[in-house]
Design an enzyme around this catalytic site. Structure first.
Site: not given
Ligand code: BG6
Length: 494
Positions: A46, A181-182, A186, A244
């Site tokens: 914004r 979902d990161h 990995k 996760h």
């Molecule tokens: C995120 C959470 O999805 O993952 C955080 O919201 C967490 O609370 C993080 O710290 C952990 O990710 P990583 O990759 O550092 O283990």
């Protein structure tokens, strides 16, 4: 293989996710030639900003967070010239129309064939509005593909996730939605498939005949930092377990897919999620789940505040910062094998590890009742160290028959010169190529919420079952009790 030419729209471009993860990821992809030649990136938020100011911010974020440094070669100027900033009120269709006009110009200038990727680094309650206004403002009328990339939290429970999904689905098809979902980005999580399916000495043993239990730990040393307001509503269950932890469990437990095709893989994952034994009652939750919150404690000689003393956290909060549970996957392969999962903030180490504990050798005449015989372990180290190791038994050199555990290790992160891509890099690249393997499909998400909701409901009925643990320790003692009741223990995490 470079992604097809596209315009990448980053909504929430002045936010933390963009600064820490998205800009650095885009720059790394550029440096590796993975964005191709025809691309443009548009930052949207914004507040008013010029392109120059925006590029300065991007440069700063890349200097701080990217594995490639802009000074070390690569063509920063060329990259920066592809970045522009557009101030936008996302609730306003007129603004989207103007965005569409400027996008058409960009597409012409860089010969981009109308492909558009919308990354919403925004609060989820805005996903619906943005989607509708993208459509109504003509942003989805270009002739290429359109993809929506979104981040958790996808809802708060199953009904809210479903509502959110319906809003999005009024505009985008399921195959156009990429839910991040990161953890699935990995390296070592993706490696689980290879370790399992490309090694003849694991897959035949990968079942209840040979595996005694599985342990998944996602430990963090940090507290909630400045995210108290968000975290207090979510807690470990929604922040870590729903996504996760369940994703890692699923990768360990899934059947081999018939092809390495995104839908086949995700079909197998959904089957696992549906096979996880549901909690039948609040008693069942109390028996199999441990819920903790960190109290004041210390680490490395420093006093650490309790969760209730953190910024934006109410002093009587009952939000959990620790979760441990004994789960079962009720299918043929895993019948009776406990999956112990635990995650928490303010634990002694930052480490994500998966331990597969094998059953003992038969209690035969050779090694009956020996104290020095330990079970075989396969350990997958996910984060921050990456690698795998196997623990076996061998004879201690010397005259007597003493047995000792020996470790055979592959330490990926110890290799010199290895530069593994960040999760976000991989995921943005996959979204750019339309590969949805490592994104969460709606039915996976739905199954995950259906598993989580009864736990949250039981906790609402029994607020006193929250156990406190001093910051810097391994959570409430009951977390060890869960395993001890079955004759197991948590293997130490490195
Ligand atoms: C995120 C959470 O999805 O993952 C955080 O919201 C967490 O609370 C993080 O710290 C952990 O990710 P990583 O990759 O550092 O283990």
């Amino acid at each position: 293989l470079a992604a097809e030419g596209a315009v990448y729209f980053i909504f929430g471009a002045t936010g933390d996710l963009a600064r820490r993860k998205l800009f650095p990821a885009l720059y790394s992809l550029y440096r590796e030639g993975k964005l191709g030649r025809s691309f443009a990136i548009v930052g949207l938020a914004r507040r008013p900003r010029t392109d120059e100011q925006f590029r300065d911010d991007v440069l700063e974020s890349i200097r701080e967070f990217c594995r490639y440094k802009p000074e070390e070669g690569g063509d920063w100027r060329e990259f920066a010239s592809r970045f522009s900033y557009h101030s936008l009120d996302i609730g306003n269709v007129e603004g989207m129309r103007r965005l569409n006009e400027s996008t058409l110009e960009l597409e012409k200038r860089y010969e981009i064939p109308g492909n558009r990727l919308f990354y919403l680094a925004l609060a989820p309650d805005l996903f619906g509005t943005v989607s509708r206004n993208l459509r109504d403002g003509g942003m989805l009328e270009s002739k290429g593909w359109h993809r929506l990339v979104i981040e958790k939290p996808f809802g708060y429970d199953y009904p809210s996730a479903e509502r959110l999904n319906e809003e999005i689905r009024q505009v985008f098809r399921e195959d156009e939605v990429f839910r991040i979902d990161h953890y699935l980005g990995k390296e070592m999580v993706q490696n689980i498939e290879v370790i399992r399916f490309a090694n003849q000495f694991f897959e035949p043993l990968w079942n209840s005949n040979h595996i005694a239990n599985v342990q998944i730990t996602l430990a963090e040393t940090v507290g909630v930092e400045e995210r108290g307001a968000y975290y207090n509503k979510s807690g470990a269950l929604r922040d870590m377990v729903q996504n996760h932890m369940l994703q890692m469990l699923t990768m360990i437990a899934m059947e081999p897919p018939s092809r390495l095709d995104p839908e086949d893989i995700r079909d197998e994952k959904v089957k696992v999620l549906r096979s996880i034994r549901r909690f039948a009652s609040a008693e069942d939750v109390s028996r199999r789940v441990v819920r903790g919150q960190y109290a004041e404690g210390s680490a490395k000689g420093k006093t650490l505040p309790g969760y209730r003393q953190e910024e934006s956290v109410p002093p009587d909060s009952t939000t959990e910062t620790f979760f441990a549970a004994r789960l079962f996957v009720d299918n043929f392969r895993w019948a009776g094998v406990p999956f112990y999962v635990r995650t928490g903030k303010r634990l002694p180490v930052k480490s994500t590890e998966i331990v597969i504990e094998f059953k003992n050798v038969p209690n035969n005449v050779l090694f009956a009742r020996r104290q020095d015989l330990q079970p075989n372990l396969l350990v997958i180290r996910v984060n921050p160290m990456e690698g795998i190791y196997i623990k076996t038994n061998a004879k201690k050199p010397g005259n007597d028959m003493t047995i000792q555990p020996v470790v055979m290790e592959f330490c990926q992160s110890c290799l010199v010169g290895i530069n593994t891509p960040e999760a976000y890099e991989r995921l943005i690249y996959d979204a750019g190529r339309g590969d949805s393997t490592y994104f969460t499909r709606w039915d996976e998400l739905a199954a995950a919420w259906q598993f989580v909701d009864p736990i949250a409901a039981a906790w609402r009925d029994r607020p006193d079952e929250l156990a406190f643990y001093p910051a810097g320790t391994w959570g409430p003692e009951r977390a060890s009790g869960l395993l001890a009741e079955d004759g197991f223990r948590w293997w130490p995490v490195n």
